[in-house]
Design an enzyme around this catalytic site. Sequence first.
Site, PDB file in Angstrom:
ATOM      1  N   ASP A 231      -4.663  -5.308   2.664  1.00 32.14           N
ATOM      2  CA  ASP A 231      -4.395  -4.773   1.263  1.00 32.14           C
ATOM      3  C   ASP A 231      -5.056  -5.333   0.220  1.00 32.14           C
ATOM      4  O   ASP A 231      -6.263  -6.583   0.362  1.00 32.14           O
ATOM      5  CB  ASP A 231      -3.166  -4.894   1.215  1.00 32.14           C
TER       6      ASP A 231
HETATM    7  C1  BGC Z   1      -1.476  -0.177  -1.424  1.00 32.72           C
HETATM    8  C2  BGC Z   1      -1.870   0.351  -0.025  1.00 32.72           C
HETATM    9  C3  BGC Z   1      -3.122   1.272  -0.518  1.00 32.72           C
HETATM   10  C4  BGC Z   1      -4.131   0.369  -1.179  1.00 32.72           C
HETATM   11  C5  BGC Z   1      -6.044   1.033  -0.809  1.00 32.72           C
HETATM   12  C6  BGC Z   1      -3.105  -0.667  -2.212  1.00 32.72           C
HETATM   13  O1  BGC Z   1      -2.183  -1.174  -3.669  1.00 32.72           O
HETATM   14  O2  BGC Z   1      -0.916  -1.464  -2.064  1.00 32.72           O
HETATM   15  O3  BGC Z   1      -0.563   0.945   0.742  1.00 32.72           O
HETATM   16  O4  BGC Z   1      -3.471   1.662   1.018  1.00 32.72           O
HETATM   17  O5  BGC Z   1      -3.966  -0.285  -2.524  1.00 32.72           O
HETATM   18  O6  BGC Z   1      -5.494   2.437  -1.894  1.00 32.72           O
END
Ligand code: BGC
Length: 810
Positions: A231
């Site tokens: 993530d």
């Molecule tokens: C989120 C993810 C997301 C990623 C990219 C993170 O803060 O937890 O779900 O895909 O950012 O935007």
Amino acid sequence: MELKHQDIISRLTLEEKCHLLSGRDFWSTVSVEAKGVPSICLSDGPHGLRKQEGAGDQLGLNGSLPATCFPTAATIANSWDEALGEEIGVCLGEEAAAQGVGVLLGPGLNIKRSPLCGRNFEYFSEDPYLAGKMAASYIRGIQRLGVSACPKHFAANGTELRRQASNSVMDERTLREIYLTGFEIAVKEAHPLSIMSSYNEVNGVYANENAHLLQEILRDEWGFEGFVVSDWGANNDFVEGVRAGSHLEMPTTGGDSPRQLMAAVEAGKISIEMVDRRVDELLDVVLPVAEAVKRHNAKPFDVEAHHAVAMRASEQSIVLLRNEGGILPLQAGTKVAVIGDFAETPRYQGAGSSVVNPTKVDTTMGVIGGFPLEVVGFEKGYPRVGEGDPALRDAAAALAKKADVVLLYLGLDEISESEGLDRSHMKLPQSQVDLLQAVSGANPNVVIVMSAGSAVEMPWLDRCKAMVHGYLCGQAGASAVLKVVCGQVNPSGKLNETYALRYEDVPTAPYFPARQRNVEYREGLYVGYRYFETVKQPVLFPFGFGLSYTTFEYSGLQVSDKGVTFTLANTGSMDGAEVCQLYVGAQKPHVYRPAKELKGFAKVFLKAGESKTVTIPLDDKAFRYFNIETNRFEIDGGTYDLMVGASVADIRLTGSLEVKGTDAAVIPALSTIPSYAKGEVLAVSDDEWKRLLNHDIPDGSWSGTIGMNDAICQLYYAKALKARVICGIMTRMLNKSIERGKPDLNITFTYNMPIRAIGKMAGGLVSQKMCEDICTIVNGHGIAFCKGIAGVIAGFFKQMGVAKKAKAIK
Ligand code: BGC
């Protein structure tokens, strides 16, 4: 070990290999074109594409290209319709390919452990079977054109508070049965090409460097063949991540992480074979995905056709929760007063990284003219944010008097459903409850149309005659709701989660949010209905509940070890669909077990008067439990009830089946965990939880010294005054944004992130060494403080050099 892409790998330098495992920028991977390695682009998100044009961010702050905003996962889960999930997935895949995106970051399938988790609207269910089946359907659809889905967040990520700096502590059985089963179904049945590791630690090890999760379970047990992406900013120790089974760090760290990996290889801390293996596994997806995107050649998607899918998806997911005296559907020509801000400015999606810039948005006031209703007027009724307004309320009540029926649009506001922020209660804004009182006093024929992506308390429910719950219904939801109100669509959605009468009834309430670093999953398997059904605690709406304009009768149950078969008849006067649910419960279990567990379902459409034979097969998950002694799923032998129902609390047919067990010894013995045996888990003692964990309770308390993995919001507890001041300022800014009713995602994100992630998220401006120096500054006085400052300054110039070199590679 033989590599599939040996020809490419043997031509790559160590530096190139290490860079391939870290992002190029915010959204794309590194390429080495001259040696046959293309770059691919990753974009959010679960219910619509968020391809950013300009500056990248993972919070949905900067603009993105228009895309269809489908209903969120929590909404579609209410359809219990895998074919629908797949259809949405196909649209998502087409939109991704059309915009040159190779990996779509979704679906999200974390379990809704607490109704207060700020991202519940992005997740399917409190039940792993339903979540897994729906996620698998999306993945199949998304990947049809060859782009990759990316189920997330793997695993056990159920809180937004300190989401990057918390440790999910639970026993292995709970992990396997509740928090991993959905991912297992998604991986085994739909073969995602990638998966996203979560921010949190799982039992003391960061998910992104957790070999138990990434290697032993994901790859070795489930046969996953894709790549693991962290993530955004979730990478803790890059080298450990690569060792454990992570392939791609996102976003870029400007060469800082690749530099660490190169040094580790050179120092013999990790083998080059391991790096080669990860590069090989990554290339195995990057190469075909890049090809698929190229093949698609940016073919535009059909905006109108996708809008129509979004509308149908919403129609099939709306849940009718109440219909006293059959007030719905409304007769043609009914005089309606439309009240509520949401009818003018709909809430159809949540906030954060999943925010979609919709191709268009239907609003109730915009489309209601196309329905056979006589609209006597519209009133806002309440301000979107803050205290109620008596003038708005009075005007609404006056309008209500002029109508046969009031369509009252209520729901949660933007701040209540956001990434980075959990809810603090389960209530609707008081201004809306006061409005309901006033309006229902003026006209008792109130039909509430609800917009909310997660469960709310409804002590005021008897003030309305009907409730149509649209959840967060996407860009075409306004029309879908009116089709249900007018009877053009017979509602068939059923709740993917339990609606408790009061938040205090929820089994996780005593343990949520975590007070210290450790999120203690003391409730074990008793999440949602698993708890309520076991202890027979009354609820407002049970899991799987939803009304229809017609009636269904179940009869003639036959049970075998292959599954259940029965007859379903539509005994009412309208065509409609029913979600038939199969629950399993052991009569005399030797292991602790919830009274009912969902093990299958079927959505069946029947014309009025028609009947059909329905079969719901049993699969390998029907009777299994995870045995911590044998470290695998076993079967507890005995007699099981097979219960077919219209909801978990409305069982229509029950049969039983003798199941042969695998006779493994059970640890802990049932008699040593009485709370779990009975389901009474609201106050599990340390001793009993220890027995379930099968080890001591890890210490999650803070020392007051800020470390690399302490969240910025923890500065509040730091010994150093300056840290507390910084934190105080941030808290004030956050509270201000909450008062304004619009989450400041920059603050919520920063607030919950650890010091280490400053480096991970700064696009290469801040190295990990600089983060260590920041900790020294925060904690230190005198010489240590000055050393920290000097370290940050020197680190900055060093990192500039590293980042410049990194740029040269791409
Ligand atoms: C989120 C993810 C997301 C990623 C990219 C993170 O803060 O937890 O779900 O895909 O950012 O935007």
